[in-house]
Design an enzyme around this catalytic site. Structure first.
Site, PDB file in Angstrom:
ATOM      1  N   ILE A  90      35.595  36.611  45.279  1.00 33.95           N
ATOM      2  CA  ILE A  90      35.415  35.231  45.187  1.00 33.95           C
ATOM      3  C   ILE A  90      33.911  35.101  44.295  1.00 33.95           C
ATOM      4  CG2 ILE A  90      36.356  34.587  47.278  1.00 33.95           C
ATOM      5  CD1 ILE A  90      33.789  34.215  48.673  1.00 33.95           C
ATOM      6  N   HIS A 106      41.841  35.002  46.472  1.00 34.66           N
ATOM      7  CA  HIS A 106      41.158  34.828  47.578  1.00 34.66           C
ATOM      8  C   HIS A 106      40.147  33.498  47.292  1.00 34.66           C
ATOM      9  CE1 HIS A 106      41.647  39.002  49.472  1.00 34.66           C
ATOM     10  NE2 HIS A 106      42.695  38.418  49.421  1.00 34.66           N
ATOM     11  N   CYS A 117      42.440  16.354  52.572  1.00 37.31           N
ATOM     12  CA  CYS A 117      43.287  16.001  51.466  1.00 37.31           C
ATOM     13  C   CYS A 117      43.924  16.898  50.614  1.00 37.31           C
ATOM     14  CB  CYS A 117      42.970  14.556  50.724  1.00 37.31           C
ATOM     15  SG  CYS A 117      41.458  14.963  49.633  1.00 37.31           S
ATOM     16  N   GLY A 172      37.940  49.526  42.642  1.00 39.06           N
ATOM     17  CA  GLY A 172      37.072  49.309  43.795  1.00 39.06           C
ATOM     18  C   GLY A 172      37.768  48.390  45.155  1.00 39.06           C
ATOM     19  N   ASN A 198      38.059  54.356  41.896  1.00 38.59           N
ATOM     20  CA  ASN A 198      37.494  53.901  42.978  1.00 38.59           C
ATOM     21  C   ASN A 198      36.245  55.006  43.316  1.00 38.59           C
ATOM     22  OD1 ASN A 198      37.273  52.223  45.002  1.00 38.59           O
ATOM     23  ND2 ASN A 198      39.053  52.668  46.049  1.00 38.59           N
TER      24      ASN A 198
END
Length: 239
Positions: A90, A106, A117, A172, A198
């Site tokens: 994020i 995300h 709303c 990752g 990774n």
């Protein structure tokens, strides 16, 4: 090979000082995720949740993109086909590094959402439960992030991109959180080659055609250099 979809997770931003879920003593380990990352937790104590995300927002502002972010931005600029980054993160480090095609499944720390709303807007440096929505004026402001139990954003578009890509790369990620953990299978079944970059093998590493292990700031730039070098020679890289 033309179109590349890259899934990025917390391991891409960890070397920029943004902790992963599993960092010992990190921000996540000092909070119960049920309290700060679920709709139920927000309903119980919105002030706690806002404080948590205010701290993450500050942490993000004080961090800078690293070599992995920069390499992926370079790949997008120089690759002769399409490069799409789908991120579970994020933070905005991909964008600050120069990537333009970034989908935040995300949500984003830099955005706010009205729980009443559905209006979205740029978040301030700090948010609080009493903040009114700019559209409906209700005090229903929340971070525009996807919490546990909520459906990630852009899933239809992501599934379409995965089934149309030639190469799927996961960078990752833990391989434990669905639906993202299932992306490799979907892309592979559609005919794409698959590669994992990774720090160590993920939970679903065996689903990939190839794995390369090491810090993101090392393995991602090396892979991008390889891809662009092969492309310049006029060959069709296999990932």
């Amino acid at each position: 090979m033309r179109n590349i979809v890259i899934l990025t997770g917390a391991g891409v931003s960890a070397e920029s000082g943004l902790g992963t879920f599993r960092d010992v003593g990190g921000l996540w380990t000092r909070f119960d995720l049920n309290d700060v990352a679920t709709p139920e937790g927000f309903a119980r104590d919105p002030a706690l949740v806002h404080d948590f995300y205010n701290a993450r927002r500050k942490n993000c502002r004080e961090s800078a993109p690293n070599a992995a972010h920069a390499a992926l931005a370079r790949l997008e600029r120089e690759w002769p086909g399409e490069v799409l980054v789908v991120t579970q993160n994020i933070d905005d480090l991909h964008e600050r590094a120069g990537s333009r095609a970034v989908w935040h499944m995300h949500g984003a720390l830099a955005r706010a959402l009205c729980g009443a709303c559905g209006h979205r807007w740029d978040a301030g440096e700090e948010m609080a439960p009493q903040d009114p929505c700019p559209a409906c004026r209700q005090p229903a402001t929340r971070p525009d992030v996807v919490w546990f139990g909520e459906v990630p954003y852009l899933m239809d578009e992501i599934f379409e991109a995965l089934t149309a890509c030639d190469l799927f790369v996961s960078v990752g990620t833990s391989g434990e959180v669905y639906p993202a953990a299932g992306f490799v299978q979907l892309a592979g079944e559609a005919g794409a080659r698959t590669l994992e970059l990774n720090l160590e093998a993920s939970a679903n590493a065996r689903a990939f055609d190839e794995q390369r292990e090491g810090p993101a700031t090392r393995v991602v730039p090396a892979w991008v250099e390889e891809m662009l070098g092969v492309s310049e020679l006029g060959h069709s890289p296999g990932g």
